[in-house]
Design a protein around this motif. Structure first.
Motif, PDB file in Angstrom:
ATOM      1  N   LEU A  93       0.861  -1.191   0.000  1.00 14.89           N
ATOM      2  CA  LEU A  93       0.000   0.000   0.000  1.00 14.89           C
ATOM      3  C   LEU A  93       0.893   1.235   0.000  1.00 14.89           C
ATOM      4  O   LEU A  93       1.721   1.404   0.903  1.00 14.89           O
ATOM      5  CB  LEU A  93      -0.912   0.047   1.233  1.00 14.89           C
ATOM      6  N   SER A  94       0.776   2.054  -1.025  1.00 13.98           N
ATOM      7  CA  SER A  94       1.578   3.289  -1.080  1.00 13.98           C
ATOM      8  C   SER A  94       0.969   4.294  -2.049  1.00 13.98           C
ATOM      9  O   SER A  94       0.232   3.906  -2.962  1.00 13.98           O
ATOM     10  CB  SER A  94       3.004   2.972  -1.543  1.00 13.98           C
ATOM     11  N   PRO A  95       1.287   5.587  -1.858  1.00 13.29           N
ATOM     12  CA  PRO A  95       0.714   6.614  -2.737  1.00 13.29           C
ATOM     13  C   PRO A  95       1.159   6.446  -4.186  1.00 13.29           C
ATOM     14  O   PRO A  95       0.534   6.977  -5.102  1.00 13.29           O
ATOM     15  CB  PRO A  95       1.263   7.916  -2.160  1.00 13.29           C
ATOM     16  N   GLY A 119       3.564   0.402   4.674  1.00  9.31           N
ATOM     17  CA  GLY A 119       4.731   1.292   4.674  1.00  9.31           C
ATOM     18  C   GLY A 119       4.636   2.315   5.796  1.00  9.31           C
ATOM     19  O   GLY A 119       3.590   2.431   6.438  1.00  9.31           O
ATOM     20  N   HIS A 120       5.750   3.016   6.046  1.00 15.53           N
ATOM     21  CA  HIS A 120       5.769   4.070   7.077  1.00 15.53           C
ATOM     22  C   HIS A 120       6.889   5.033   6.744  1.00 15.53           C
ATOM     23  O   HIS A 120       7.607   4.795   5.754  1.00 15.53           O
ATOM     24  CB  HIS A 120       6.033   3.433   8.452  1.00 15.53           C
ATOM     25  N   TYR A 121       7.038   6.075   7.515  1.00 18.12           N
ATOM     26  CA  TYR A 121       8.129   7.043   7.262  1.00 18.12           C
ATOM     27  C   TYR A 121       8.072   7.538   5.816  1.00 18.12           C
ATOM     28  O   TYR A 121       6.988   7.711   5.267  1.00 18.12           O
ATOM     29  CB  TYR A 121       9.489   6.377   7.531  1.00 18.12           C
ATOM     30  N   GLY A 123       8.676   5.908   3.298  1.00 18.99           N
ATOM     31  CA  GLY A 123       8.310   4.839   2.358  1.00 18.99           C
ATOM     32  C   GLY A 123       9.180   3.618   2.559  1.00 18.99           C
ATOM     33  O   GLY A 123       9.918   3.513   3.545  1.00 18.99           O
ATOM     34  N   LEU A 137      -0.895  -0.632  -4.428  1.00 24.25           N
ATOM     35  CA  LEU A 137      -2.182   0.055  -4.484  1.00 24.25           C
ATOM     36  C   LEU A 137      -2.179   1.305  -3.616  1.00 24.25           C
ATOM     37  O   LEU A 137      -1.572   1.313  -2.537  1.00 24.25           O
ATOM     38  CB  LEU A 137      -3.294  -0.881  -4.009  1.00 24.25           C
ATOM     39  N   SER A 138      -2.861   2.343  -4.105  1.00 22.78           N
ATOM     40  CA  SER A 138      -3.058   3.577  -3.347  1.00 22.78           C
ATOM     41  C   SER A 138      -4.547   3.750  -3.088  1.00 22.78           C
ATOM     42  O   SER A 138      -5.359   3.461  -3.960  1.00 22.78           O
ATOM     43  CB  SER A 138      -2.568   4.780  -4.148  1.00 22.78           C
ATOM     44  N   ILE A 139      -4.909   4.234  -1.896  1.00 22.82           N
ATOM     45  CA  ILE A 139      -6.336   4.456  -1.651  1.00 22.82           C
ATOM     46  C   ILE A 139      -6.743   5.875  -2.025  1.00 22.82           C
ATOM     47  O   ILE A 139      -7.907   6.231  -1.918  1.00 22.82           O
ATOM     48  CB  ILE A 139      -6.726   4.173  -0.179  1.00 22.82           C
ATOM     49  N   TYR A 142      -3.438  11.431  -1.656  1.00 26.06           N
ATOM     50  CA  TYR A 142      -3.128  12.249  -0.480  1.00 26.06           C
ATOM     51  C   TYR A 142      -2.123  11.438   0.323  1.00 26.06           C
ATOM     52  O   TYR A 142      -2.012  10.228   0.165  1.00 26.06           O
ATOM     53  CB  TYR A 142      -4.378  12.528   0.350  1.00 26.06           C
ATOM     54  N   VAL A 143      -1.343  12.101   1.176  1.00 26.89           N
ATOM     55  CA  VAL A 143      -0.290  11.388   1.920  1.00 26.89           C
ATOM     56  C   VAL A 143      -0.714  11.167   3.364  1.00 26.89           C
ATOM     57  O   VAL A 143      -1.071  12.118   4.066  1.00 26.89           O
ATOM     58  CB  VAL A 143       1.034  12.179   1.870  1.00 26.89           C
ATOM     59  N   LEU A 144      -0.727   9.911   3.767  1.00 24.62           N
ATOM     60  CA  LEU A 144      -1.099   9.528   5.134  1.00 24.62           C
ATOM     61  C   LEU A 144       0.166   9.400   5.976  1.00 24.62           C
ATOM     62  O   LEU A 144       1.280   9.360   5.447  1.00 24.62           O
ATOM     63  CB  LEU A 144      -1.847   8.201   5.099  1.00 24.62           C
ATOM     64  N   THR A 145      -0.010   9.250   7.267  1.00 22.73           N
ATOM     65  CA  THR A 145       1.147   9.055   8.145  1.00 22.73           C
ATOM     66  C   THR A 145       1.559   7.590   8.163  1.00 22.73           C
ATOM     67  O   THR A 145       2.629   7.242   8.634  1.00 22.73           O
ATOM     68  CB  THR A 145       0.782   9.413   9.599  1.00 22.73           C
ATOM     69  N   CYS A 146       0.653   6.710   7.640  1.00 27.24           N
ATOM     70  CA  CYS A 146       0.950   5.282   7.779  1.00 27.24           C
ATOM     71  C   CYS A 146       0.270   4.470   6.680  1.00 27.24           C
ATOM     72  O   CYS A 146      -0.694   4.931   6.078  1.00 27.24           O
ATOM     73  CB  CYS A 146       0.438   4.796   9.124  1.00 27.24           C
ATOM     74  N   GLY A 147       0.776   3.277   6.452  1.00 25.35           N
ATOM     75  CA  GLY A 147       0.177   2.372   5.472  1.00 25.35           C
ATOM     76  C   GLY A 147      -0.862   1.477   6.119  1.00 25.35           C
ATOM     77  O   GLY A 147      -1.552   0.707   5.445  1.00 25.35           O
TER      78      GLY A 147
HETATM   79  C1  4FV Z   1      -0.925   5.716   1.135  1.00 31.89           C
HETATM   80  C2  4FV Z   1      -1.967   6.117   0.288  1.00 31.89           C
HETATM   81  C3  4FV Z   1      -0.089   6.618   1.936  1.00 31.89           C
HETATM   82  C4  4FV Z   1       2.947   7.460   2.630  1.00 31.89           C
HETATM   83  C5  4FV Z   1       4.074   7.660   3.591  1.00 31.89           C
HETATM   84  C6  4FV Z   1       2.563   6.018   4.466  1.00 31.89           C
HETATM   85  C7  4FV Z   1       1.857   6.856   3.434  1.00 31.89           C
HETATM   86  C8  4FV Z   1       3.916   6.621   4.631  1.00 31.89           C
HETATM   87  N1  4FV Z   1      -0.827   4.396   1.088  1.00 31.89           N
HETATM   88  N2  4FV Z   1      -2.509   4.964  -0.247  1.00 31.89           N
HETATM   89  N3  4FV Z   1      -2.424   7.343   0.018  1.00 31.89           N
HETATM   90  N4  4FV Z   1       0.943   6.043   2.616  1.00 31.89           N
HETATM   91  O1  4FV Z   1      -0.316   7.835   1.976  1.00 31.89           O
HETATM   92  O2  4FV Z   1      -1.788   3.955   0.252  1.00 31.89           O
HETATM   93  O3  4FV Z   1       4.889   5.660   4.380  1.00 31.89           O
END
Ligand code: 4FV
Length: 238
Positions: A93-95, A119-121, A123, A137-139, A142-147
């Motif tokens: 899961l990541s942007p 993921g975290h930090y 990436g 996959l991205s939901i 936008y950037v979240l603090t966590c996966g």
């Molecule tokens: C994300 C998203 C997301 C990015 C930095 C977690 C964060 C940190 N993941 N869809 N939008 N992840 O923002 O899936 O690592």
């Protein structure tokens, strides 16, 4: 279906997995969700799973080794428990991932075993994306603090499509996005609330007219709010 989650914050999941529809789906063994602490595979006395980015720059990057060894272990476990190994489908899961939509959810709901990488930090190391994940996959953009939150979203939307999870599967058939249309307006009692009345047609008992009205409302709503869903991918916002 079995879903394994690799996360450095396993404590985030019990409240979500232990509530409402997900709780019932797990109790009914419609879906089996196992949440694992990635630090158990850090191989480091301080359970470190991140490090500074090569080339410099802000923040930390998650190391590849814990993810790879955790997935190897889960595969070994599966082979030991079930004899022949079911192949897991590994999702990061990541942007940077493909935008999640109902069609993707329907495709994933047919897989026997998912492993979700949170993921975290800043990436995860690129080698996780290239060498371990079957899909990214991205939901949403936008950037979240966590996966972990995206992982919960995926567990939720996939689990509710599994036979036996929702009381009446029929509702899954005619809902938004399955028909590529937004849902029609819903009303319940009272007939009048603060001067706002329920449309007469819905009180008519005439199910043919009600069906037509709902189709028209769904179409009208989709054309005004999400024309991309009607014209298809050409000008989709996805
Ligand atoms: C994300 C998203 C997301 C990015 C930095 C977690 C964060 C940190 N993941 N869809 N939008 N992840 O923002 O899936 O690592």
């Amino acid at each position: 279906m079995q879903i394994d989650v690799l996360t450095i914050f396993p404590e985030m999941f019990p409240p979500v997995l232990g509530t409402s529809i997900l709780k019932r789906a797990i109790l009914k063994k419609v879906v089996r969700v196992r949440v694992h602490d990635l630090r158990d595979w850090s191989g480091d006395k301080h359970k470190k799973v991140d490090d500074r980015p090569y080339g410099g720059g802000p923040g930390m990057v998650m190391r590849p080794q814990p993810f790879f060894e955790a997935v190897d272990d889960l595969k070994r476990q599966e082979t030991r428990d079930k004899g022949q190994g079911t192949i897991p489908y590994v999702i990061l899961l990541s942007p940077q991932g493909e935008r999640l939509n109902q069609k993707t959810v329907e495709r994933l709901s047919k897989k026997p075993w998912l492993i979700l990488l949170c993921g975290h930090y800043e990436g995860v190391d690129e080698r996780v994306r290239v060498g371990l994940a079957d899909e990214e996959l991205s939901i949403g953009d936008y950037v979240l603090t966590c996966g972990e939150l995206p992982a919960m979203v995926l567990i939720d939307c996939v689990s509710r499509l599994l036979p036996g999870s929702l009381g009446d599967q029929a509702s899954v058939k005619e809902e938004s996005f399955s028909l590529q249309l937004l849902e029609y307006p819903q009303f319940t009692r009272p007939e009048e609330f603060r001067g706002m009345r329920v449309p007469e047609v819905l009180l008519s008992g005439d199910h043919v007219r009600i069906g037509q009205w709902r189709k028209l409302q769904a179409l009208r709503r989709t054309m005004t709010r999400r024309p991309d869903l009607i014209d298809g991918p050409s000008n989709s916002s996805n």
